[in-house]
Enzyme design. Structure first.
Site, PDB file in Angstrom:
ATOM      1  N   GLN A 142       0.819  -1.204   0.000  1.00  0.00           N
ATOM      2  CA  GLN A 142       0.000   0.000   0.000  1.00  0.00           C
ATOM      3  C   GLN A 142       0.860   1.263   0.000  1.00  0.00           C
ATOM      4  O   GLN A 142       1.793   1.390   0.800  1.00  0.00           O
ATOM      5  CB  GLN A 142      -0.935   0.005   1.215  1.00  0.00           C
ATOM      6  CG  GLN A 142      -2.313  -0.577   0.920  1.00  0.00           C
ATOM      7  CD  GLN A 142      -2.273  -1.931   0.271  1.00  0.00           C
ATOM      8  OE1 GLN A 142      -1.563  -2.793   0.730  1.00  0.00           O
ATOM      9  NE2 GLN A 142      -3.031  -2.114  -0.793  1.00  0.00           N
ATOM     10  N   GLY A 143       0.528   2.164  -0.903  1.00  0.00           N
ATOM     11  CA  GLY A 143       1.297   3.399  -1.031  1.00  0.00           C
ATOM     12  C   GLY A 143       2.344   3.329  -2.130  1.00  0.00           C
ATOM     13  O   GLY A 143       2.925   4.347  -2.504  1.00  0.00           O
ATOM     14  N   SER A 165       1.440   2.023  -5.026  1.00  0.00           N
ATOM     15  CA  SER A 165       0.618   2.070  -6.234  1.00  0.00           C
ATOM     16  C   SER A 165       1.012   3.222  -7.135  1.00  0.00           C
ATOM     17  O   SER A 165       1.306   4.323  -6.662  1.00  0.00           O
ATOM     18  CB  SER A 165      -0.852   2.246  -5.875  1.00  0.00           C
ATOM     19  OG  SER A 165      -1.403   1.014  -5.528  1.00  0.00           O
TER      20      SER A 165
END
Ligand code: ARG
Length: 267
Positions: free
Chosen positions: A211-212, A214
């Site tokens: 997550q992050g 992306s």
């Protein structure tokens, strides 16, 4: 699902811990959640990148990564943005591995172009036009599938484990290509094989984007020894789980569309 992914990207930036449980699992992956899956992650199993090692890397203020496609155009994921049109709300931070480095270059967006037809499955790419050019090298994108195999480099400021915090220092790691048939065994219909390319350590897990991350690039060297972007961080079931590779937009599939869109942005 599209909305869900957007929330994830943003939430990670703001409060990775609170939101982590939700953000790990994009769309369909959630249909068969793994208990461990309720937590989230970023570049997992990586090490710190050196200043200047990946000069095309960009951090976006909504909590995503990106790469300089042109000096004033960032290639990122469709699920990182809200749609297409004028947009001055995004800040791109470029030129640094340490986001708190005083030499960081910060530039605002002027326009966003989300992949035409993007509806939360496949087509996970977008372009962000910047208010002014950044004086850093750009990252070439793959024009065909010839180099869509081998070992890939991933990098980002996302979580370093499921449910982990966003990072101040850019992390990097290497992940092997996973073929479509193997990736489909992991994800079934959630995967859109023509639009997506998978990578990760199937048997052990332990290395992945999270997550992050992306919107950031997955890349490798071309025959001339130059970095070439083959993927865009898109989704996965949790992060770095054995048997659950990371899923990336297959850049070669969209190369012509990306070029056309960039031309339209004056890029
Ligand atoms: N959707 C996530 C984001 O918005 C990226 C997840 C990547 N997951 C993975 N296991 N490779 O940052």
């Amino acid at each position: 699902m599209r909305t869900y992914r957007k929330l994830l990207a943003r939430s990670t930036a703001v409060g990775a811990v609170a939101l982590a449980a939700v953000s790990l699992q994009p769309g369909p992956a959630q249909a068969a959640p793994d208990p461990a899956g309720s937590v989230h992650t970023q570049v997992v199993g990586g090490t710190k990148a050196d200043q200047g090692e990946f000069p095309f890397m960009v951090r976006l203020s909504m909590g995503c990564g990106g790469a300089l496609y042109a000096k004033d155009i960032v290639l990122t994921a469709a699920h990182c943005v809200d749609g297409s049109g004028p947009n001055t709300s995004i800040t791109a931070t470029a030129g640094v591995a340490d986001l708190e480095d005083s030499h960081a270059v910060k530039v605002k967006s002027t326009q966003v172009l989300q992949a035409p037809g993007y509806q939360g499955k496949g087509k996970d790419w977008a372009l962000i036009k910047l208010a002014k050019p950044v004086d850093q090298p750009t990252l070439k994108i793959a024009q065909d599938d010839k180099l869509n195999s081998g070992d890939f480099t991933i990098a980002g400021w996302g979580a370093d484990k499921e449910g982990g915090d966003q990072q101040r220092y850019l992390l990097k790691a290497t992940v092997p290509f996973v073929d479509d048939a193997t990736c489909q065994k992991a994800y079934g219909d959630q995967l859109t094989p023509g639009d997506e390319i998978c990578a990760g350590k199937m048997d052990t897990g332990g290395v992945d984007t999270c997550q992050g991350d992306s919107g950031g690039p997955m890349f490798r060297k071309d025959d001339a020894g130059q970095w070439l972007q083959v993927g865009i961080v898109s989704w996965g079931d949790g992060c770095a789980r054995p048997g659950k590779p990371g899923v990336y937009s297959e850049v070669s599939t969209f190369a012509a569309d990306i070029k056309k869109a960039a031309d339209g942005l004056g890029g």
